[in-house]
Design a protein around this motif. Structure first.
Motif, PDB file in Angstrom:
ATOM      1  N   LYS A   6       8.369  83.869  75.611  1.00 21.56           N
ATOM      2  CA  LYS A   6       9.522  84.855  76.072  1.00 21.56           C
ATOM      3  C   LYS A   6      10.757  84.736  75.209  1.00 21.56           C
ATOM      4  CE  LYS A   6       9.516  86.524  80.144  1.00 21.56           C
ATOM      5  NZ  LYS A   6       9.412  86.877  81.496  1.00 21.56           N
ATOM      6  N   GLU A   7      11.085  83.587  74.919  1.00 21.30           N
ATOM      7  CA  GLU A   7      12.399  83.214  74.006  1.00 21.30           C
ATOM      8  C   GLU A   7      12.280  83.675  72.616  1.00 21.30           C
ATOM      9  OE1 GLU A   7      15.320  79.596  72.845  1.00 21.30           O
ATOM     10  OE2 GLU A   7      14.064  79.425  74.982  1.00 21.30           O
ATOM     11  N   SER A   8      10.908  83.382  72.250  1.00 24.28           N
ATOM     12  CA  SER A   8      10.807  83.878  70.578  1.00 24.28           C
ATOM     13  C   SER A   8      10.549  85.233  70.712  1.00 24.28           C
ATOM     14  CB  SER A   8       9.163  83.328  70.463  1.00 24.28           C
ATOM     15  OG  SER A   8       9.244  82.025  70.357  1.00 24.28           O
ATOM     16  N   ILE A   9      10.262  86.342  71.695  1.00 21.70           N
ATOM     17  CA  ILE A   9      10.313  87.565  71.609  1.00 21.70           C
ATOM     18  C   ILE A   9      11.702  88.039  71.567  1.00 21.70           C
ATOM     19  CG2 ILE A   9       9.822  89.566  72.896  1.00 21.70           C
ATOM     20  CD1 ILE A   9       7.150  87.835  73.732  1.00 21.70           C
ATOM     21  N   LEU A  10      12.726  87.258  72.303  1.00 22.88           N
ATOM     22  CA  LEU A  10      13.925  87.893  72.781  1.00 22.88           C
ATOM     23  C   LEU A  10      14.483  87.609  71.340  1.00 22.88           C
ATOM     24  CD1 LEU A  10      15.058  86.574  76.121  1.00 22.88           C
ATOM     25  CD2 LEU A  10      14.469  88.905  75.588  1.00 22.88           C
ATOM     26  N   LYS A  11      14.510  86.399  70.614  1.00 25.29           N
ATOM     27  CA  LYS A  11      15.249  86.001  69.462  1.00 25.29           C
ATOM     28  C   LYS A  11      14.567  86.997  68.274  1.00 25.29           C
ATOM     29  CE  LYS A  11      16.270  81.289  70.486  1.00 25.29           C
ATOM     30  NZ  LYS A  11      16.602  80.017  70.085  1.00 25.29           N
ATOM     31  N   ALA A  12      13.366  87.345  68.256  1.00 18.31           N
ATOM     32  CA  ALA A  12      12.680  88.313  67.171  1.00 18.31           C
ATOM     33  C   ALA A  12      13.436  89.496  67.305  1.00 18.31           C
ATOM     34  CB  ALA A  12      11.026  88.362  67.281  1.00 18.31           C
ATOM     35  N   ALA A  13      13.419  90.110  68.649  1.00 16.91           N
ATOM     36  CA  ALA A  13      13.980  91.294  69.045  1.00 16.91           C
ATOM     37  C   ALA A  13      15.324  91.542  68.767  1.00 16.91           C
ATOM     38  CB  ALA A  13      13.664  91.758  70.304  1.00 16.91           C
ATOM     39  N   LEU A  14      16.139  90.372  69.104  1.00 15.53           N
ATOM     40  CA  LEU A  14      17.425  90.540  68.874  1.00 15.53           C
ATOM     41  C   LEU A  14      17.919  90.589  67.417  1.00 15.53           C
ATOM     42  CD1 LEU A  14      20.487  90.678  69.878  1.00 15.53           C
ATOM     43  CD2 LEU A  14      20.429  88.208  70.305  1.00 15.53           C
ATOM     44  N   GLY A  15      17.064  89.524  66.418  1.00 16.35           N
ATOM     45  CA  GLY A  15      17.206  89.797  64.990  1.00 16.35           C
ATOM     46  C   GLY A  15      16.829  90.979  64.601  1.00 16.35           C
TER      47      GLY A  15
ATOM     48  N   ALA B 101      19.842  93.476  65.527  1.00 19.04           N
ATOM     49  CA  ALA B 101      21.002  93.264  64.896  1.00 19.04           C
ATOM     50  C   ALA B 101      21.162  93.834  63.304  1.00 19.04           C
ATOM     51  CB  ALA B 101      21.143  91.664  64.678  1.00 19.04           C
ATOM     52  N   VAL B 102      19.949  94.036  62.805  1.00 16.33           N
ATOM     53  CA  VAL B 102      19.823  94.507  61.353  1.00 16.33           C
ATOM     54  C   VAL B 102      19.539  96.070  61.353  1.00 16.33           C
ATOM     55  CG1 VAL B 102      18.332  94.529  59.237  1.00 16.33           C
ATOM     56  CG2 VAL B 102      18.922  92.262  60.497  1.00 16.33           C
ATOM     57  N   LYS B 103      18.650  96.522  62.218  1.00 18.02           N
ATOM     58  CA  LYS B 103      18.133  97.940  62.350  1.00 18.02           C
ATOM     59  C   LYS B 103      18.850  98.865  63.524  1.00 18.02           C
ATOM     60  CE  LYS B 103      13.859  96.891  60.197  1.00 18.02           C
ATOM     61  NZ  LYS B 103      12.317  97.300  60.292  1.00 18.02           N
ATOM     62  N   GLY B 104      19.539  98.106  64.286  1.00 16.69           N
ATOM     63  CA  GLY B 104      19.965  98.914  65.761  1.00 16.69           C
ATOM     64  C   GLY B 104      18.629  98.860  66.687  1.00 16.69           C
ATOM     65  N   TYR B 105      19.146  98.845  68.046  1.00 14.37           N
ATOM     66  CA  TYR B 105      18.230  99.057  69.099  1.00 14.37           C
ATOM     67  C   TYR B 105      17.176 100.132  68.889  1.00 14.37           C
ATOM     68  CZ  TYR B 105      16.287  99.640  73.655  1.00 14.37           C
ATOM     69  OH  TYR B 105      15.600  99.727  74.780  1.00 14.37           O
ATOM     70  N   GLU B 106      17.679 101.452  68.777  1.00 14.22           N
ATOM     71  CA  GLU B 106      16.716 102.535  68.895  1.00 14.22           C
ATOM     72  C   GLU B 106      15.839 102.616  67.602  1.00 14.22           C
ATOM     73  OE1 GLU B 106      16.868 104.996  71.066  1.00 14.22           O
ATOM     74  OE2 GLU B 106      18.322 103.838  72.356  1.00 14.22           O
ATOM     75  N   ALA B 107      16.036 102.016  66.404  1.00 12.39           N
ATOM     76  CA  ALA B 107      15.415 102.116  65.243  1.00 12.39           C
ATOM     77  C   ALA B 107      14.187 100.842  65.303  1.00 12.39           C
ATOM     78  CB  ALA B 107      16.137 101.571  64.182  1.00 12.39           C
ATOM     79  N   VAL B 108      14.205  99.987  66.264  1.00 12.57           N
ATOM     80  CA  VAL B 108      13.332  99.060  66.318  1.00 12.57           C
ATOM     81  C   VAL B 108      12.100  99.382  67.309  1.00 12.57           C
ATOM     82  CG1 VAL B 108      12.656  96.586  66.943  1.00 12.57           C
ATOM     83  CG2 VAL B 108      14.875  97.159  65.586  1.00 12.57           C
ATOM     84  N   SER B 109      10.847  99.298  66.956  1.00 13.95           N
ATOM     85  CA  SER B 109       9.775  99.588  67.888  1.00 13.95           C
ATOM     86  C   SER B 109       9.170  98.159  68.565  1.00 13.95           C
ATOM     87  CB  SER B 109       8.728 100.300  67.253  1.00 13.95           C
ATOM     88  OG  SER B 109       7.827  99.633  66.333  1.00 13.95           O
ATOM     89  N   VAL B 110       8.445  98.338  69.601  1.00 13.95           N
ATOM     90  CA  VAL B 110       7.712  97.181  70.185  1.00 13.95           C
ATOM     91  C   VAL B 110       6.638  96.576  69.141  1.00 13.95           C
ATOM     92  CG1 VAL B 110       6.268  96.414  72.077  1.00 13.95           C
ATOM     93  CG2 VAL B 110       8.134  98.160  72.619  1.00 13.95           C
ATOM     94  N   SER B 111       6.181  97.552  68.395  1.00 18.40           N
ATOM     95  CA  SER B 111       4.940  97.224  67.261  1.00 18.40           C
ATOM     96  C   SER B 111       5.816  96.344  66.494  1.00 18.40           C
ATOM     97  CB  SER B 111       4.522  98.409  66.772  1.00 18.40           C
ATOM     98  OG  SER B 111       3.654  99.167  67.543  1.00 18.40           O
ATOM     99  N   GLN B 112       7.088  96.684  65.908  1.00 20.55           N
ATOM    100  CA  GLN B 112       7.879  95.939  65.051  1.00 20.55           C
ATOM    101  C   GLN B 112       8.102  94.599  65.554  1.00 20.55           C
ATOM    102  OE1 GLN B 112      10.784  98.960  64.470  1.00 20.55           O
ATOM    103  NE2 GLN B 112      10.451  98.991  62.177  1.00 20.55           N
ATOM    104  N   ILE B 113       8.289  94.433  66.926  1.00 18.11           N
ATOM    105  CA  ILE B 113       8.976  92.976  67.528  1.00 18.11           C
ATOM    106  C   ILE B 113       7.554  92.264  67.395  1.00 18.11           C
ATOM    107  CG2 ILE B 113       9.496  92.018  69.513  1.00 18.11           C
ATOM    108  CD1 ILE B 113      11.146  94.572  70.107  1.00 18.11           C
ATOM    109  N   ALA B 114       6.418  92.878  67.989  1.00 19.81           N
ATOM    110  CA  ALA B 114       5.349  92.098  67.991  1.00 19.81           C
ATOM    111  C   ALA B 114       4.799  91.544  66.726  1.00 19.81           C
ATOM    112  CB  ALA B 114       4.065  93.055  68.826  1.00 19.81           C
TER     113      ALA B 114
END
Length: 163
Positions: free
Chosen positions: A5-14, A17-30
């Motif tokens: 869970k912590e790895s997911i949060l850190k990856a998503a936040l990273g 921070a670069v692309k913006g929340y709206e521009a990132v998909s769940v597929s990209q995080i995974a």
């Protein structure tokens, strides 16, 4: 919180921070973590759940720094009596820890970057930006100073003409 869970949060936040929340998909995080969307969904319901968990985590870290420094964990309206107990030493420790956290900590820096990117995209993001990075912290410190002055822990100097 589990390591996954912590790895997911850190990856998503990273990514946020670069692309913006709206521009990132769940597929990209995974994909960043080498997992499937299905595996990510075992830990979080959706992208918003990931964001909400990041925000909760950042708030928990802020409350922890407050406790360690001896300043109130919440806003004045929620715990006014605790604002009169702040010492100048506690305030100094808190402000130094906040400066270090928001300028050096990877989580805080990425959260700040994400909010900066998103602040004009939605009303909610703008409000969150103000609450976390501008008006909220300023009001909090103003409340501490006011209560310290009222309780004789700081002396308010009178302004003189020309200063």
């Amino acid at each position: 919180m589990t390591d996954t869970k912590e790895s997911i949060l850190k990856a998503a936040l990273g990514l946020f921070a670069v692309k913006g929340y709206e521009a990132v998909s769940v597929s990209q995080i995974a994909g960043t973590l080498g997992m499937t969307k299905g595996a990510l969904y075992k830990h979080y319901k959706n992208k918003r759940d990931v964001f909400d968990s990041i925000f909760t985590y950042v708030c928990e870290l802020d409350a922890e720094r407050s406790r360690k420094s001896g300043v109130p964990e919440k806003e004045f309206s929620e715990m006014p009596d605790s604002f009169s107990d702040v010492s100048p030493k506690s305030l100094k420790e808190y402000m130094l820890s906040q400066f270090h956290y928001w300028s050096m900590d990877e989580t805080a820096c990425n959260f700040r970057k994400m909010l900066t990117l998103e602040q004009y995209k939605t009303t909610e993001a703008g409000t969150l930006y103000e609450k976390v990075l501008t008006d909220g912290p300023l009001t909090y410190i103003e409340d501490i100073f006011r209560e310290m002055i009222i309780h004789g822990k700081l002396i308010k100097k009178a302004q003189t003409a020309g200063s």
